[in-house]
Design a protein around this motif. Structure first.
Motif, PDB file in Angstrom:
ATOM      1  N   ALA A 132       0.843  -1.196   0.000  1.00 36.75           N
ATOM      2  CA  ALA A 132       0.000   0.000   0.000  1.00 36.75           C
ATOM      3  C   ALA A 132       0.871   1.236   0.000  1.00 36.75           C
ATOM      4  N   THR A 133       0.454   2.254  -0.753  1.00 40.74           N
ATOM      5  CA  THR A 133       1.102   3.559  -0.756  1.00 40.74           C
ATOM      6  C   THR A 133       0.066   4.615  -0.408  1.00 40.74           C
ATOM      7  N   ASN A 134       0.388   5.453   0.551  1.00 39.33           N
ATOM      8  CA  ASN A 134      -0.511   6.535   0.948  1.00 39.33           C
ATOM      9  C   ASN A 134      -0.411   7.644  -0.094  1.00 39.33           C
ATOM     10  N   THR A 135      -1.443   7.792  -0.901  1.00 37.07           N
ATOM     11  CA  THR A 135      -1.451   8.792  -1.973  1.00 37.07           C
ATOM     12  C   THR A 135      -2.260  10.025  -1.596  1.00 37.07           C
ATOM     13  N   GLY A 136      -2.668  10.112  -0.335  1.00 36.86           N
ATOM     14  CA  GLY A 136      -3.472  11.244   0.116  1.00 36.86           C
ATOM     15  C   GLY A 136      -2.765  12.055   1.175  1.00 36.86           C
ATOM     16  N   ASP A 137      -3.563  12.701   2.011  1.00 35.86           N
ATOM     17  CA  ASP A 137      -3.044  13.558   3.072  1.00 35.86           C
ATOM     18  C   ASP A 137      -3.245  12.880   4.426  1.00 35.86           C
ATOM     19  N   GLY A 138      -2.380  13.213   5.364  1.00 36.18           N
ATOM     20  CA  GLY A 138      -2.504  12.676   6.709  1.00 36.18           C
ATOM     21  C   GLY A 138      -1.974  11.263   6.809  1.00 36.18           C
ATOM     22  N   ARG A 139      -1.630  10.852   8.015  1.00 35.23           N
ATOM     23  CA  ARG A 139      -1.122   9.503   8.245  1.00 35.23           C
ATOM     24  C   ARG A 139      -2.283   8.510   8.251  1.00 35.23           C
ATOM     25  N   ALA A 140      -2.178   7.496   7.412  1.00 28.62           N
ATOM     26  CA  ALA A 140      -3.269   6.547   7.207  1.00 28.62           C
ATOM     27  C   ALA A 140      -3.004   5.259   7.981  1.00 28.62           C
ATOM     28  N   PRO A 141      -3.954   4.804   8.813  1.00 25.54           N
ATOM     29  CA  PRO A 141      -3.790   3.501   9.459  1.00 25.54           C
ATOM     30  C   PRO A 141      -3.851   2.387   8.431  1.00 25.54           C
ATOM     31  N   TRP A 142      -2.999   1.384   8.630  1.00 30.60           N
ATOM     32  CA  TRP A 142      -2.868   0.341   7.606  1.00 30.60           C
ATOM     33  C   TRP A 142      -2.601  -1.017   8.230  1.00 30.60           C
ATOM     34  N   GLY A 143      -3.261  -2.015   7.673  1.00 27.77           N
ATOM     35  CA  GLY A 143      -2.964  -3.407   7.966  1.00 27.77           C
ATOM     36  C   GLY A 143      -3.456  -4.244   6.797  1.00 27.77           C
ATOM     37  N   CYS A 144      -2.921  -5.450   6.644  1.00 26.95           N
ATOM     38  CA  CYS A 144      -3.363  -6.300   5.537  1.00 26.95           C
ATOM     39  C   CYS A 144      -3.191  -7.767   5.921  1.00 26.95           C
ATOM     40  N   GLY A 145      -3.767  -8.626   5.098  1.00 30.94           N
ATOM     41  CA  GLY A 145      -3.656 -10.057   5.329  1.00 30.94           C
ATOM     42  C   GLY A 145      -4.215 -10.845   4.165  1.00 30.94           C
ATOM     43  N   GLY A 146      -4.141 -12.163   4.290  1.00 35.55           N
ATOM     44  CA  GLY A 146      -4.727 -13.065   3.305  1.00 35.55           C
ATOM     45  C   GLY A 146      -5.705 -14.000   3.986  1.00 35.55           C
ATOM     46  N   HIS A 147      -6.493 -14.718   3.168  1.00 42.08           N
ATOM     47  CA  HIS A 147      -7.559 -15.558   3.733  1.00 42.08           C
ATOM     48  C   HIS A 147      -7.638 -16.909   3.018  1.00 42.08           C
ATOM     49  N   PRO A 148      -6.502 -17.615   2.835  1.00 38.42           N
ATOM     50  CA  PRO A 148      -6.580 -18.927   2.176  1.00 38.42           C
ATOM     51  C   PRO A 148      -7.161 -19.995   3.097  1.00 38.42           C
ATOM     52  N   TYR A 149      -8.005 -20.847   2.535  1.00 40.76           N
ATOM     53  CA  TYR A 149      -8.537 -22.012   3.242  1.00 40.76           C
ATOM     54  C   TYR A 149      -7.708 -23.212   2.794  1.00 40.76           C
ATOM     55  N   VAL A 150      -6.739 -23.636   3.607  1.00 43.19           N
ATOM     56  CA  VAL A 150      -5.802 -24.648   3.149  1.00 43.19           C
ATOM     57  C   VAL A 150      -6.373 -26.049   3.367  1.00 43.19           C
ATOM     58  N   VAL A 151      -5.954 -26.962   2.485  1.00 36.82           N
ATOM     59  CA  VAL A 151      -6.376 -28.368   2.523  1.00 36.82           C
ATOM     60  C   VAL A 151      -5.121 -29.216   2.612  1.00 36.82           C
ATOM     61  N   ALA A 152      -4.954 -29.927   3.740  1.00 39.93           N
ATOM     62  CA  ALA A 152      -3.735 -30.708   3.945  1.00 39.93           C
ATOM     63  C   ALA A 152      -3.707 -31.969   3.109  1.00 39.93           C
ATOM     64  N   GLY A 153      -4.871 -32.598   2.935  1.00 45.54           N
ATOM     65  CA  GLY A 153      -4.921 -33.858   2.208  1.00 45.54           C
ATOM     66  C   GLY A 153      -6.300 -34.461   2.261  1.00 45.54           C
TER      67      GLY A 153
END
Length: 302
Positions: A132-153
């Motif tokens: 993520a790049t803050n392209t606006g004004d002010g300090r922007a709160p940021w967090g991210c993640g992924g949501h894979p549903y893994v299958v072992a076997g």
């Protein structure tokens, strides 16, 4: 909404532009995540990219050092603002795809961000990088993640062995609102998977942190089938949290068919950092600044 196929080193992956979602992922034809059909609505948040927050935002608003945000309604604010965005294609090769979208100012999030999601197949698996790049004004709160549903076997989830190198678990109330951060030894039979053991009938929908890295290794979550095959997710240093969900609330035949392993840079309810006794891991991006996080999913035991 469109679908893009990647191939390399016996791996294949299909990436859905809706939410930059991982729709399928397989090694030598063995599914490593729970798929959904091409062109069909994505079930829940399966495979989605989560940003600029992960998990829930609770309460009636939040504040940063410079800004107070008040919500105008009591609807559930789950997994950020890009999980349903139709990302645009920026670059594609047979083994790599870059997708882009923009977060525009809103009542829930009055900042502007450029978000890039890269999927890259290589001999070591599938690496997803979110920037993520803050392209606006002010300090922007940021967090991210992924949501894979893994299958072992092929065996039932109850027989899979989970190894999770996490020393702490975030307890929640029945509405999944965070309450207390405790050592996993508080209820080791439910939460302590540091040595690896079968999941059994354990029900999980919890965030873990205190990720241990013996011998300076990268934190890695492993899930193995009794046959010996499995999946592991390796997370970059930016991912200080991981959510595990045993998919107990999935509809019909999808219940407990996969384990959602969600790398996260921040905790649930991260924007309300001042309301919690623990550090939620939220980042404040200055204008023009960028932040990235990376995780890799791969087959093991092949």
């Amino acid at each position: 909404m469109s679908d893009h196929r990647l191939r390399a080193h016996a791996y294949t992956a299909d990436v859905d532009t809706r939410g930059a979602s991982l729709r399928t992922f397989a090694h030598d034809g063995r599914p490593l995540v729970l798929p959904y059909p091409n062109g069909a609505p994505r079930p829940s948040y399966r495979g989605a990219t989560l940003a600029p927050w992960t998990n829930l935002l609770c309460g009636d608003g939040y504040r940063t050092a410079e800004t107070v945000v008040r919500f105008g309604d009591d609807r559930e604010r789950l997994h950020g603002l890009v999980a349903d965005a139709d990302f645009a294609l920026a670059r594609r090769t047979p083994s790599r795809i870059d997708l882009v979208t923009e977060v525009t100012p809103s009542d829930d999030y009055p900042w502007r961000l450029a978000v890039t999601v890269r999927y890259r197949l290589h001999v070591g698996g599938l690496t997803q990088t979110v920037t993520a790049t803050n392209t606006g004004d002010g300090r922007a709160p940021w967090g991210c993640g992924g949501h894979p549903y893994v299958v072992a076997g092929p065996s039932p989830l109850e027989e899979w062995t989970l190894r999770l190198p996490a020393a702490q678990v975030l307890l929640v109330d029945p509405d999944l609102v965070p309450q207390r951060l405790l050592d996993v030894a508080h209820d080791s039979g439910r939460f302590d998977f540091r040595r690896g053991r079968p999941i059994g009938d354990t029900l999980l929908d919890h965030a873990f942190t205190g990720l241990e890295t013996p011998d300076a290794r990268i934190p890695t979550v492993q899930v193995r089938d009794p046959s010996g095959c499995g999946v592991e997710i390796e997370m970059s240093e930016a991912c200080g949290w991981v959510q595990l969900y045993t998919s107990d609330d999935e509809p019909g035949d999808d219940r407990r068919r996969a384990l959602a392993v969600e790398p996260m840079t921040c905790a649930p309810d991260a924007f309300r950092n001042a309301e919690h006794a623990h550090d939620t891991g939220i980042v404040l991006l200055p204008p023009g600044a960028s932040a990235s996080a990376t995780w890799t999913i791969r087959a093991i035991g092949e």
